[in-house]
Design a protein around this motif. Structure first.
Motif, PDB file in Angstrom:
ATOM      1  N   ALA A  10       0.817  -1.213   0.000  1.00  0.00           N
ATOM      2  CA  ALA A  10       0.000   0.000   0.000  1.00  0.00           C
ATOM      3  C   ALA A  10       0.852   1.265   0.000  1.00  0.00           C
ATOM      4  CB  ALA A  10      -0.929  -0.002   1.219  1.00  0.00           C
ATOM      5  N   HIS A  11       2.194   1.084  -0.136  1.00  0.00           N
ATOM      6  CA  HIS A  11       3.135   2.220  -0.129  1.00  0.00           C
ATOM      7  C   HIS A  11       3.030   3.012   1.180  1.00  0.00           C
ATOM      8  CE1 HIS A  11       3.916   1.365  -4.343  1.00  0.00           C
ATOM      9  NE2 HIS A  11       2.616   1.416  -4.573  1.00  0.00           N
ATOM     10  N   VAL A  12       2.918   2.286   2.263  1.00  0.00           N
ATOM     11  CA  VAL A  12       2.848   2.885   3.600  1.00  0.00           C
ATOM     12  C   VAL A  12       4.081   2.460   4.384  1.00  0.00           C
ATOM     13  CG1 VAL A  12       1.606   2.879   5.801  1.00  0.00           C
ATOM     14  CG2 VAL A  12       0.328   2.967   3.650  1.00  0.00           C
ATOM     15  N   ASP A  13       4.705   3.413   5.067  1.00  0.00           N
ATOM     16  CA  ASP A  13       5.839   3.129   5.939  1.00  0.00           C
ATOM     17  C   ASP A  13       5.286   2.559   7.242  1.00  0.00           C
ATOM     18  OD1 ASP A  13       7.891   3.252   7.866  1.00  0.00           O
ATOM     19  OD2 ASP A  13       8.825   4.976   6.914  1.00  0.00           O
ATOM     20  N   ALA A  14       5.502   1.269   7.475  1.00  0.00           N
ATOM     21  CA  ALA A  14       4.929   0.613   8.646  1.00  0.00           C
ATOM     22  C   ALA A  14       5.438   1.230   9.948  1.00  0.00           C
ATOM     23  CB  ALA A  14       5.239  -0.888   8.623  1.00  0.00           C
ATOM     24  N   GLU A  15       6.714   1.560   9.975  1.00  0.00           N
ATOM     25  CA  GLU A  15       7.296   2.161  11.175  1.00  0.00           C
ATOM     26  C   GLU A  15       6.645   3.510  11.472  1.00  0.00           C
ATOM     27  OE1 GLU A  15       9.860   1.740  14.376  1.00  0.00           O
ATOM     28  OE2 GLU A  15       9.825   0.355  12.685  1.00  0.00           O
ATOM     29  N   ALA A  16       6.490   4.340  10.436  1.00  0.00           N
ATOM     30  CA  ALA A  16       5.866   5.654  10.614  1.00  0.00           C
ATOM     31  C   ALA A  16       4.397   5.502  10.987  1.00  0.00           C
ATOM     32  CB  ALA A  16       6.007   6.480   9.337  1.00  0.00           C
ATOM     33  N   ALA A  17       3.722   4.517  10.389  1.00  0.00           N
ATOM     34  CA  ALA A  17       2.305   4.304  10.695  1.00  0.00           C
ATOM     35  C   ALA A  17       2.111   3.909  12.149  1.00  0.00           C
ATOM     36  CB  ALA A  17       1.732   3.218   9.775  1.00  0.00           C
ATOM     37  N   LEU A  18       2.989   3.039  12.649  1.00  0.00           N
ATOM     38  CA  LEU A  18       2.871   2.613  14.046  1.00  0.00           C
ATOM     39  C   LEU A  18       3.215   3.757  14.995  1.00  0.00           C
ATOM     40  CD1 LEU A  18       2.232   0.379  16.010  1.00  0.00           C
ATOM     41  CD2 LEU A  18       4.598  -0.418  15.833  1.00  0.00           C
TER      42      LEU A  18
ATOM     43  N   SER B  85       0.841   5.295  17.738  1.00  0.00           N
ATOM     44  CA  SER B  85       1.332   5.406  19.110  1.00  0.00           C
ATOM     45  C   SER B  85       1.091   6.805  19.671  1.00  0.00           C
ATOM     46  CB  SER B  85       2.831   5.083  19.177  1.00  0.00           C
ATOM     47  OG  SER B  85       3.075   3.761  18.764  1.00  0.00           O
ATOM     48  N   ARG B  86       1.222   7.820  18.809  1.00  0.00           N
ATOM     49  CA  ARG B  86       0.951   9.185  19.242  1.00  0.00           C
ATOM     50  C   ARG B  86      -0.519   9.345  19.632  1.00  0.00           C
ATOM     51  NH1 ARG B  86       4.465  13.318  17.669  1.00  0.00           N
ATOM     52  NH2 ARG B  86       6.422  12.541  16.796  1.00  0.00           N
ATOM     53  N   GLU B  87      -1.394   8.731  18.840  1.00  0.00           N
ATOM     54  CA  GLU B  87      -2.822   8.778  19.168  1.00  0.00           C
ATOM     55  C   GLU B  87      -3.094   8.061  20.484  1.00  0.00           C
ATOM     56  OE1 GLU B  87      -4.928   7.169  15.876  1.00  0.00           O
ATOM     57  OE2 GLU B  87      -4.326   8.758  14.480  1.00  0.00           O
ATOM     58  N   LEU B  88      -2.419   6.927  20.699  1.00  0.00           N
ATOM     59  CA  LEU B  88      -2.575   6.188  21.943  1.00  0.00           C
ATOM     60  C   LEU B  88      -2.095   7.016  23.132  1.00  0.00           C
ATOM     61  CD1 LEU B  88      -3.201   3.606  23.540  1.00  0.00           C
ATOM     62  CD2 LEU B  88      -0.902   2.783  22.927  1.00  0.00           C
ATOM     63  N   ARG B  89      -0.954   7.674  22.956  1.00  0.00           N
ATOM     64  CA  ARG B  89      -0.425   8.511  24.032  1.00  0.00           C
ATOM     65  C   ARG B  89      -1.404   9.636  24.379  1.00  0.00           C
ATOM     66  NH1 ARG B  89       2.205  13.160  25.137  1.00  0.00           N
ATOM     67  NH2 ARG B  89       3.883  13.088  26.698  1.00  0.00           N
ATOM     68  N   ALA B  90      -1.959  10.282  23.343  1.00  0.00           N
ATOM     69  CA  ALA B  90      -2.912  11.372  23.573  1.00  0.00           C
ATOM     70  C   ALA B  90      -4.140  10.856  24.322  1.00  0.00           C
ATOM     71  CB  ALA B  90      -3.323  11.997  22.246  1.00  0.00           C
ATOM     72  N   GLU B  91      -4.575   9.639  23.980  1.00  0.00           N
ATOM     73  CA  GLU B  91      -5.725   9.050  24.665  1.00  0.00           C
ATOM     74  C   GLU B  91      -5.419   8.785  26.133  1.00  0.00           C
ATOM     75  OE1 GLU B  91      -8.600   5.075  24.379  1.00  0.00           O
ATOM     76  OE2 GLU B  91      -7.195   5.555  22.759  1.00  0.00           O
ATOM     77  N   ILE B  92      -4.203   8.283  26.397  1.00  0.00           N
ATOM     78  CA  ILE B  92      -3.795   8.023  27.778  1.00  0.00           C
ATOM     79  C   ILE B  92      -3.759   9.319  28.584  1.00  0.00           C
ATOM     80  CG2 ILE B  92      -1.853   7.277  29.228  1.00  0.00           C
ATOM     81  CD1 ILE B  92      -1.188   5.241  26.990  1.00  0.00           C
ATOM     82  N   VAL B  93      -3.194  10.374  27.981  1.00  0.00           N
ATOM     83  CA  VAL B  93      -3.116  11.675  28.661  1.00  0.00           C
ATOM     84  C   VAL B  93      -4.509  12.210  28.942  1.00  0.00           C
ATOM     85  CG1 VAL B  93      -2.396  14.084  28.392  1.00  0.00           C
ATOM     86  CG2 VAL B  93      -0.843  12.245  27.726  1.00  0.00           C
ATOM     87  N   ASP B  94      -5.417  12.087  27.959  1.00  0.00           N
ATOM     88  CA  ASP B  94      -6.788  12.577  28.149  1.00  0.00           C
ATOM     89  C   ASP B  94      -7.501  11.810  29.241  1.00  0.00           C
ATOM     90  OD1 ASP B  94      -6.438  14.434  26.183  1.00  0.00           O
ATOM     91  OD2 ASP B  94      -7.394  13.271  24.595  1.00  0.00           O
ATOM     92  N   LEU B  95      -7.306  10.486  29.266  1.00  0.00           N
ATOM     93  CA  LEU B  95      -7.967   9.677  30.296  1.00  0.00           C
ATOM     94  C   LEU B  95      -7.458  10.041  31.693  1.00  0.00           C
ATOM     95  CD1 LEU B  95      -8.062   6.141  28.622  1.00  0.00           C
ATOM     96  CD2 LEU B  95     -10.023   7.554  29.267  1.00  0.00           C
ATOM     97  N   GLN B  96      -6.136  10.253  31.800  1.00  0.00           N
ATOM     98  CA  GLN B  96      -5.594  10.634  33.093  1.00  0.00           C
ATOM     99  C   GLN B  96      -6.095  11.988  33.541  1.00  0.00           C
ATOM    100  OE1 GLN B  96      -1.236  10.019  32.906  1.00  0.00           O
ATOM    101  NE2 GLN B  96      -1.506   8.916  34.830  1.00  0.00           N
ATOM    102  N   SER B  97      -6.225  12.903  32.584  1.00  0.00           N
ATOM    103  CA  SER B  97      -6.693  14.248  32.905  1.00  0.00           C
ATOM    104  C   SER B  97      -8.146  14.207  33.386  1.00  0.00           C
ATOM    105  CB  SER B  97      -6.577  15.161  31.688  1.00  0.00           C
ATOM    106  OG  SER B  97      -5.237  15.303  31.285  1.00  0.00           O
ATOM    107  N   SER B  98      -8.961  13.399  32.688  1.00  0.00           N
ATOM    108  CA  SER B  98     -10.386  13.336  33.055  1.00  0.00           C
ATOM    109  C   SER B  98     -10.583  12.600  34.376  1.00  0.00           C
ATOM    110  CB  SER B  98     -11.165  12.637  31.951  1.00  0.00           C
ATOM    111  OG  SER B  98     -10.705  11.308  31.747  1.00  0.00           O
TER     112      SER B  98
END
Length: 226
Positions: A199-207, A211-224
């Motif tokens: 699919a011409h996608v960089d797997a490392e960059a995609a992960l 991971s950035r989205e996961l981190r943001a979710e963790i931060v939001d959950l801790q804040s709430s």
């Protein structure tokens, strides 16, 4: 001398200052910590700076990128200074620069030697052919650094095999394995990387992005929850 006749500073003059600063840090009377470092002890810092540079690029943070490139450059100068102090087979920053200059000229014959390369694809093909001849490589897998992150490693191996015209088959029908063990997870991740390449996608960059989205979710959950 009038302002109109003052010489224009050459690019690279501040780099020479960096070399002089490193000389001072490693010389007697300099910094005890810097004086104790070796190639091996600096590896983790080199990797950290490279990852921090990648993060600055992904964040689109230009100021951070400039700073992190300076930190990477420091690592280059540091290693060259350590090598310069060897009693035998020493080399220095000029040898490092000379090596890369010679390599760039040698691998760009379409710029420096009258060869033809009309497209970026032509340039890449010429580069790989020249590189293989210089290194005396007999396998498409030769020269792929095995210590790099696993997703990038698989992608590099698949890319090398494709360039060599090898029909390396990876089953990309991704299913959750019945028996979840190391071998099964390995095959699953291999299939993910192969699918990403198709699919011409960089797997490392995609992960990393996920991971950035996961981190943001963790931060939001801790804040709430705080």
């Amino acid at each position: 001398m009038t302002p109109e006749t003052e010489p224009i500073p050459r690019k690279g003059e501040r780099f020479l200052e960096l070399v002089e600063v490193m000389d001072r840090l490693r010389s007697p009377g300099g910094c005890p910590w810097d004086a104790e470092q070796t190639h091996a002890s600096l590896v983790r810092y080199l990797l950290e700076e490279a990852y921090e540079t990648a993060e600055a690029i992904e964040d689109g943070d230009d100021a951070a990128l400039r700073e992190e490139l300076g930190d990477v450059l420091l690592q280059v100068v540091f290693h060259a200074r350590i090598a310069q102090e060897r009693p035998e087979e020493a080399w220095d920053i000029d040898d490092v620069a000379a090596g890369i200059v010679d390599k760039l000229v040698r691998r760009h014959p379409h710029v420096f030697a009258g060869a033809r390369a009309d497209t970026a694809v032509d340039v890449e093909a010429n580069w790989e052919a020249l590189k293989a001849a210089e290194k005396g490589r007999t396998s498409a897998a030769d020269g792929v650094p095995m210590a790099q992150p696993a997703l990038a490693l698989v992608s590099a191996l698949l890319g090398r095999s494709a360039k060599a015209g090898l029909d390396v088959r990876v089953d990309t029908a991704i299913e959750v394995p019945v028996i979840v063990d190391e071998a099964a997870i390995g095959r699953l991740l291999l299939a993910v990387v192969a699918l990403a390449r198709e699919a011409h996608v960089d797997a490392e960059a995609a992960l990393r992005a996920a991971s950035r989205e996961l981190r943001a979710e963790i931060v939001d959950l801790q804040s709430s929850n705080g």
